[in-house]
Design a protein around this motif. Structure first.
Motif, short mmCIF file in Angstrom:
data_model
loop_
_atom_site.label_atom_id
_atom_site.label_comp_id
_atom_site.label_asym_id
_atom_site.label_seq_id
_atom_site.Cartn_x
_atom_site.Cartn_y
_atom_site.Cartn_z
N GLU A 40 0.82 -1.22 0.00
CA GLU A 40 0.00 0.00 0.00
C GLU A 40 0.85 1.26 0.00
O GLU A 40 0.32 2.36 -0.06
N GLY A 41 2.14 1.14 0.09
CA GLY A 41 3.01 2.30 0.03
C GLY A 41 3.05 3.08 1.33
O GLY A 41 2.89 4.29 1.35
N SER A 42 3.30 2.40 2.42
CA SER A 42 3.37 3.05 3.72
C SER A 42 4.77 3.58 3.99
O SER A 42 5.76 2.86 3.81
N LEU A 43 4.86 4.83 4.40
CA LEU A 43 6.15 5.41 4.76
C LEU A 43 6.74 4.70 5.98
O LEU A 43 7.95 4.53 6.08
N ALA A 44 5.89 4.25 6.88
CA ALA A 44 6.36 3.53 8.06
C ALA A 44 7.07 2.24 7.66
O ALA A 44 8.08 1.86 8.27
N ALA A 45 6.58 1.56 6.64
CA ALA A 45 7.24 0.35 6.17
C ALA A 45 8.61 0.68 5.59
O ALA A 45 9.58 -0.07 5.79
N LEU A 46 8.71 1.80 4.89
CA LEU A 46 10.01 2.23 4.36
C LEU A 46 10.98 2.56 5.49
O LEU A 46 12.16 2.23 5.43
N TRP A 47 10.47 3.23 6.51
CA TRP A 47 11.30 3.55 7.68
C TRP A 47 11.85 2.27 8.30
O TRP A 47 13.01 2.19 8.70
N GLN A 48 10.98 1.28 8.39
CA GLN A 48 11.37 0.02 9.02
C GLN A 48 12.45 -0.69 8.20
O GLN A 48 13.40 -1.25 8.75
N ASP A 49 12.31 -0.66 6.88
CA ASP A 49 13.24 -1.37 6.01
C ASP A 49 14.46 -0.53 5.61
O ASP A 49 15.37 -1.04 4.97
N TRP A 50 14.46 0.75 5.95
CA TRP A 50 15.48 1.66 5.45
C TRP A 50 16.93 1.22 5.70
O TRP A 50 17.75 1.27 4.79
N PRO A 51 17.29 0.77 6.90
CA PRO A 51 18.69 0.38 7.12
C PRO A 51 19.16 -0.74 6.17
O PRO A 51 20.29 -0.71 5.71
N THR A 52 18.29 -1.69 5.85
CA THR A 52 18.70 -2.75 4.93
C THR A 52 18.65 -2.30 3.48
O THR A 52 19.46 -2.74 2.67
N LEU A 53 17.72 -1.40 3.15
CA LEU A 53 17.60 -0.93 1.77
C LEU A 53 18.75 0.00 1.39
O LEU A 53 19.33 -0.12 0.31
N ALA A 54 19.06 0.94 2.26
CA ALA A 54 20.08 1.95 1.95
C ALA A 54 21.48 1.50 2.31
O ALA A 54 22.45 2.05 1.79
N GLY A 55 21.59 0.54 3.17
CA GLY A 55 22.92 0.11 3.62
C GLY A 55 23.33 0.89 4.86
O GLY A 55 22.82 1.97 5.14
N ASP A 56 24.25 0.33 5.61
CA ASP A 56 24.66 0.93 6.88
C ASP A 56 25.24 2.33 6.72
O ASP A 56 24.97 3.21 7.53
N GLN A 57 26.03 2.53 5.68
CA GLN A 57 26.68 3.83 5.52
C GLN A 57 25.68 4.93 5.20
O GLN A 57 25.68 5.99 5.82
N LEU A 58 24.81 4.70 4.22
CA LEU A 58 23.85 5.74 3.82
C LEU A 58 22.73 5.92 4.84
O LEU A 58 22.28 7.04 5.06
N ALA A 59 22.27 4.84 5.43
CA ALA A 59 21.12 4.90 6.33
C ALA A 59 21.35 5.83 7.52
O ALA A 59 20.41 6.46 8.00
#
Length: 178
Positions: free
Chosen positions: A43-62
């Motif tokens: 459904e495109g929830s920003l909260a879901a992106l927040w939750q997955d952000w460290p794995t999606l962006a990587g440790d350095q960028l996150a």
């Protein structure tokens, strides 16, 4: 016209009464949470992106960039410094591919400078309560110099009189009898 299954029909006098269908069997909580997370992503929830952000962006960028908003499939990502913004721009396609692979409905990325406001560290509520002017057991008690009622010493140290007199003082200053 269809007919209800036998498990939902009960004889009642000369007719039949229809019963609601049996509820679905209970699922384990872990399965429910996984289904909820999947729905969140779809459904495109920003909260879901927040939750997955460290794995999606990587440790350095996150640590230096974060999702700020998701609108009409466009994810706005904020970078804490121009160098991190540039790093995001260079890795935009890889980041977008990782976000889509995780199941988030993101069509495009918008990258901007974002200076997060540092929040002050919250004090211990118990310490705040110990310093509160109304604490009798910490500050003691004495008669108010204006009205003579017994009041905590902390109130008189704070305002020069008790909280009731302070209330009257503020009420007069606001021009009303509150």
């Amino acid at each position: 016209m269809g007919r209800a299954p036998q498990s939902q029909r009960r004889r009642f006098g000369k007719g039949e009464v229809l019963l609601p269908p049996m509820p679905a069997p209970a699922q384990p909580l872990s399965g429910c949470l996984e289904a909820l997370q999947k729905t969140w992503r779809q459904e495109g929830s920003l909260a879901a992106l927040w939750q997955d952000w460290p794995t999606l962006a990587g440790d350095q960028l996150a640590g230096h960039c974060r999702p700020l908003g998701l609108r009409n499939g466009v994810l706005t990502v904020g970078a804490s410094h121009p160098q991190w913004r540039q790093a995001l721009l260079y890795s935009k396609l890889q980041l977008l591919a990782a976000i889509r692979a995780a199941g988030h409905p993101v069509k495009d990325l918008r990258i901007q400078q974002h200076h997060a406001v540092a929040r002050p560290a919250a004090d211990d509520p118990l310490e705040d309560w110990k310093r509160h002017p109304s604490r009798i057991d910490v500050h003691g008690i004495a008669p108010c110099p204006r009205c003579g009622t017994p009041s905590p010493l902390g109130e008189m140290a704070q305002w020069g009189h008790c909280s009731f007199c302070r209330r009257m003082e503020l009420s007069k200053a606001n021009g009303g009898d509150q």
